[in-house]
Design an enzyme around this catalytic site. Structure first.
Site, mmCIF file in Angstrom:
data_model
loop_
_atom_site.group_PDB
_atom_site.id
_atom_site.type_symbol
_atom_site.label_atom_id
_atom_site.label_comp_id
_atom_site.label_asym_id
_atom_site.label_seq_id
_atom_site.Cartn_x
_atom_site.Cartn_y
_atom_site.Cartn_z
ATOM 1 N N SER A 142 0.803 -1.225 0.000
ATOM 2 C CA SER A 142 0.000 0.000 0.000
ATOM 3 C C SER A 142 0.835 1.274 0.000
ATOM 4 O O SER A 142 0.342 2.330 -0.369
ATOM 5 C CB SER A 142 -0.918 0.014 1.227
ATOM 6 O OG SER A 142 -0.147 -0.085 2.409
ATOM 7 N N ASP A 188 -4.390 7.364 8.202
ATOM 8 C CA ASP A 188 -5.239 6.424 8.929
ATOM 9 C C ASP A 188 -4.350 5.716 9.953
ATOM 10 O O ASP A 188 -3.245 6.169 10.223
ATOM 11 C CB ASP A 188 -5.986 5.468 7.977
ATOM 12 C CG ASP A 188 -5.049 4.620 7.133
ATOM 13 O OD1 ASP A 188 -3.874 4.454 7.521
ATOM 14 O OD2 ASP A 188 -5.494 4.106 6.083
ATOM 15 N N HIS A 248 -1.321 4.232 7.521
ATOM 16 C CA HIS A 248 -0.658 4.877 6.390
ATOM 17 C C HIS A 248 -0.353 6.344 6.623
ATOM 18 O O HIS A 248 -1.167 7.075 7.198
ATOM 19 C CB HIS A 248 -1.536 4.724 5.141
ATOM 20 C CG HIS A 248 -1.825 3.298 4.825
ATOM 21 N ND1 HIS A 248 -3.029 2.698 5.125
ATOM 22 C CD2 HIS A 248 -1.049 2.335 4.279
ATOM 23 C CE1 HIS A 248 -2.991 1.423 4.748
ATOM 24 N NE2 HIS A 248 -1.797 1.179 4.237
#
Ligand SMILES: *[C@@H]1O[C@H](CO)[C@@H](O)[C@H](O)[C@H]1NC(C)=O
Ligand SMILES: *[C@@H]1O[C@H](CO)[C@@H](O)[C@H](O)[C@H]1NC(C)=O
Ligand SMILES: *[C@@H]1O[C@H](CO)[C@@H](O)[C@H](O)[C@H]1NC(C)=O
Ligand SMILES: *[C@@H]1O[C@H](CO)[C@@H](O)[C@H](O)[C@H]1NC(C)=O
Ligand SMILES: *[C@@H]1O[C@H](CO)[C@@H](O)[C@H](O)[C@H]1NC(C)=O
Ligand SMILES: *[C@@H]1O[C@H](CO)[C@@H](O)[C@H](O)[C@H]1NC(C)=O
Ligand SMILES: *[C@@H]1O[C@H](CO)[C@@H](O)[C@H](O)[C@H]1NC(C)=O
Length: 651
Positions: free
Chosen positions: A329, A625, A628
């Protein structure tokens, strides 16, 4: 993220116009100044700056004040306001100006103890972030007031005289250009907290007081031999992030506070009149007014018009043709949108701060480090996901990302999350090559690959999602064995990329995992109050990174190819620095152990969604978040790894 968006551009364009006028130079002729003889009466000898954070290149680094960062009137979206980050504290406009008119590439802070002779002769900035026309403003913020800035100027003149003699000193001052940018803090920090803006007579009285101060200041400069002065007006104060944050309800959309902006507008009108009168009443000095209100207001209300302008750093000239990205990610711009998995982020509030404000599938509020790298190298602003089948051949040819959120080097990791394994990412790359070859031929495709940058970023999920959470790998491997297993897989992956023609490869290490908000929440006994990093997990990351570096070195050696460049990218250190309490960090984030989305303790992917509470200013947060980074963090990481990129892209 555009550095020009907030405050710099209007101020910059005013300064440019002013200096061009002041030096009686034609536009575009700037560079010649450097070579001009100082005897040319019409050229600028030096630039001096007075005022606040809009023009402070770092004087506050040398005094005791908290006014170093997170401070208007910038957007505060600029991390570099921190004193240690370079083109910060207003370095940008003044620096560009100075180099534009050819005097030098930086206007240094006067208080910098290491100024060279040349630095001093060609001008310095006395400005101090947090100051104002009102002495009270500087006093409260414990920064350098305007009177002291003037004293420094006197001190400076004496120094200059000792160096070059009286006549030459006078000549330099007479042919210098002075820029003053000040006043915002008076309104934001002194006037508004003490009086309500609704009291018109008090506003007027205060604005008159500010102007009187300015008048005295200008007169003092003229008395000291200055002959070219530019005064910058106030920005639309009500649109400054700090003002909007303090005076808007948290749950309303952000909007400018008109009553504040109108104070600034009134002040500017009065300032303009004052300067005109001063100009008319004496013939010796040229005094110019610089409007930044209108252009800034325009920027706030029409942000898209300005979205393209960017002053991000650019790499030296290079022959890199494309960028290819593999991993998880941290590097996935949206491949997971096209597969069946819960690891997605193609919904708001993700992507909130992208120019398009559209959730692309990036796990952040804006761009990723890989986007910043692509932009830095001069390729494109955003690296698209390979799985978007609508990409044009041109878009494909400048590079794509194969990364998939949730993936890892251990084949078990992507299986757990139903995402794309590294082996499949490699297959996609081979498929990509055939598609390109079908279009431009095999030879040109090989050349393209040879001249491209490869970035591989994964590993965190192998520990966080897999090893630490599930029993399977724990039964098979001790931690050191597992680290070794992963690093072997990295080696295999790099070797396969090399076999496919990759020659410039950067492998990203893993972050201090124990500092991820979600890890803190899971490991802590009281996840609300005890939010220190979990040292045991970070040290696993540290050991892994060490092992990875050793492995990359031996991979490099084993290839026996001098032209191949394999580099390790350290994200551990910059991130570790960022999550320290701001008192001993080089950065000054306000929130380091919870994300901007939701409570910030737990939410990521589908748990951070359109129904979540979201913070207004993500640039105060290290994390977007619970897992991340925010765009600003990605940007800072990019900046921290620039030297590695420079090494990789060298021909
Ligand atoms: C001095 O400046 C003027 C006005 O820009 C220019 O025309 C002239 O060539 C300059 N002289 C020298 C010696 O550079
Ligand atoms: C000034 O220079 C000295 C010697 O080069 C160095 O030790 C010091 O750190 C410098 N100070 C600053 C503030 O850059
Ligand atoms: C896929 O790429 C096309 C072409 O660049 C673009 O217009 C489109 O928005 C992309 N699709 C998504 C879902 O991002
Ligand atoms: C890559 O390019 C360099 C020079 O640009 C050349 O020397 C080298 O042979 C090329 N390698 C491959 C695998 O094509
Ligand atoms: C949590 O509590 C347990 C039992 O009281 C203790 O052994 C452990 O060290 C604590 N963990 C942390 C992170 O404080
Ligand atoms: C890897 O190689 C680089 C450059 O040769 C060197 O600076 C670094 O110390 C090496 N790292 C390890 C862990 O061997
Ligand atoms: C801040 O940066 C300096 C120089 O890059 C580094 O030596 C120092 O360790 C950093 N501070 C922290 C707290 O990480």
């Amino acid at each position: 993220m555009s550095l020009c968006k907030q405050y710099y551009c209007p101020i910059l364009s005013f300064l440019l116009c002013f200096l061009i006028l002041a030096s009686a130079l034609k536009v575009g002729n700037g560079h010649n100044l450097e070579k001009q003889k100082p005897t040319n009466k019409s050229s600028i000898t030096a630039v001096y700056i007075f005022g606040d954070s809009t023009v402070d290149p770092g004087n506050n680094n040398y005094i005791k004040t908290i006014f170093r960062s997170n401070f208007p009137p910038y957007g505060v979206d600029l991390p570099e306001e921190a004193p240690t980050g370079r083109f910060t504290n207003g370095r940008l406009p003044t620096d560009l100006i100075a180099s534009y008119v050819g005097i030098k590439s930086l206007i240094p802070a006067y208080l910098d103890p290491n100024l060279s002779l040349k630095d001093l002769i060609t001008g310095v900035s006395f400005a101090s972030a947090g100051t104002g026309y009102d002495p009270l403003t500087a006093e409260r913020n414990k920064v350098i007031d305007m009177a002291t800035q003037l004293q420094y100027f006197d001190e400076y003149k004496k120094k200059l005289q000792r160096m070059v003699g009286k006549k030459r000193m006078e000549y330099i001052i007479e042919n210098s250009a002075v820029v003053i940018s000040c006043g915002t803090n008076d309104i934001v920090y002194t006037y508004v907290p003490n009086y309500l803006p609704q009291q018109p007579d008090k506003v007027a009285a205060y604005l008159h007081f500010m102007l009187d101060q300015n008048h005295g200041f200008l007169q003092a400069l003229i008395d000291r031999g200055v002959r070219k002065i530019g005064v910058v007006g106030l920005p639309p104060v009500g649109c400054l992030p700090v003002v909007m944050t303090l005076h808007n309800s948290l749950y309303q959309p952000r909007s400018c506070i008109e009553s504040f902006s109108s104070i600034a507008k009134d002040f500017n009108q009065m300032l303009k009149r004052q300067l005109t009168t001063m100009q008319a009443s004496q013939q010796i000095a040229t005094i110019a007014y610089g409007d930044i209100f209108e252009p800034l207001q325009d920027q706030f209300y029409n942000p898209n018009k300005y979205a393209q302008s960017t002053l991000e750093p650019k790499a030296p000239k290079n022959s890199v043709r494309a960028i290819f990205v593999f991993g998880d990610s941290t590097a996935d711009p949206g491949n997971n949108n096209y597969i069946r998995t819960a690891f997605k982020s193609d919904f708001s509030p993700y992507g909130r701060d992208l120019p398009s404000h559209v959730a692309t599938g990036r796990f952040s509020n804006g761009r990723l480090s890989t986007d910043f790298i692509a932009s830095y190298v001069g390729i494109k602003e955003l690296v698209p996901p390979y799985l978007n089948s609508s990409l044009s051949i041109e878009e494909l040819m400048s590079g794509v990302s194969f990364a998939s959120a949730g993936s890892g080097y251990d084949p078990l990791t992507p299986t757990l999350s139903g995402v794309i394994p590294m082996s499949k990412q490699l297959e996609y790359f081979m498929q990509y090559k055939s598609r390109i070859a079908a279009s431009i031929g095999q030879e040109k495709t090989n050349e393209l690959i040879n001249k491209s940058v490869f970035i591989v970023s994964a590993g965190t999920n192998d520990f966080v999602v897999n090893y630490f959470t599930l029993p399977i790998r724990k039964r098979m491997y001790t931690i050191p064995q597992y680290q070794h297993f992963l690093v072997q897989n990295v080696h295999q992956f790099i070797k396969s990329l090399w076999d496919q023609g990759a020659r410039k490869i950067a492998v990203v290490g893993i972050p201090p995992m124990g500092c991820l908000p979600i890890v803190i929440t899971m490991a802590s006994n009281n996840s609300i109050t005890r939010r220190g990093c979990v040292e045991s997990q970070s040290s696993v990351a540290k050991d892994y990174n060490q092992l990875l570096q050793t492995q990359l070195n031996s991979t490099q050696l084993s290839l026996q190819d001098q032209r191949t460049r394999i580099a390790y990218i350290d994200v551990y250190s910059p991130l570790f620095d960022m999550v320290q309490p701001s008192s001993n960090s080089n950065y000054s984030f306000e929130y380091v152990s919870n994300g901007c989305c939701g409570t910030g303790y737990l939410e990521a992917a589908f748990m951070c969604n359109p129904a979540s509470y979201v913070c207004t200013d993500a640039s105060k947060y290290v994390f977007w978040d619970s897992i991340h980074p925010t765009e600003i963090t990605y940007y800072l990481i990019f900046k921290a790894l620039r030297s590695v990129i420079d090494y990789i892209i060298k021909d």
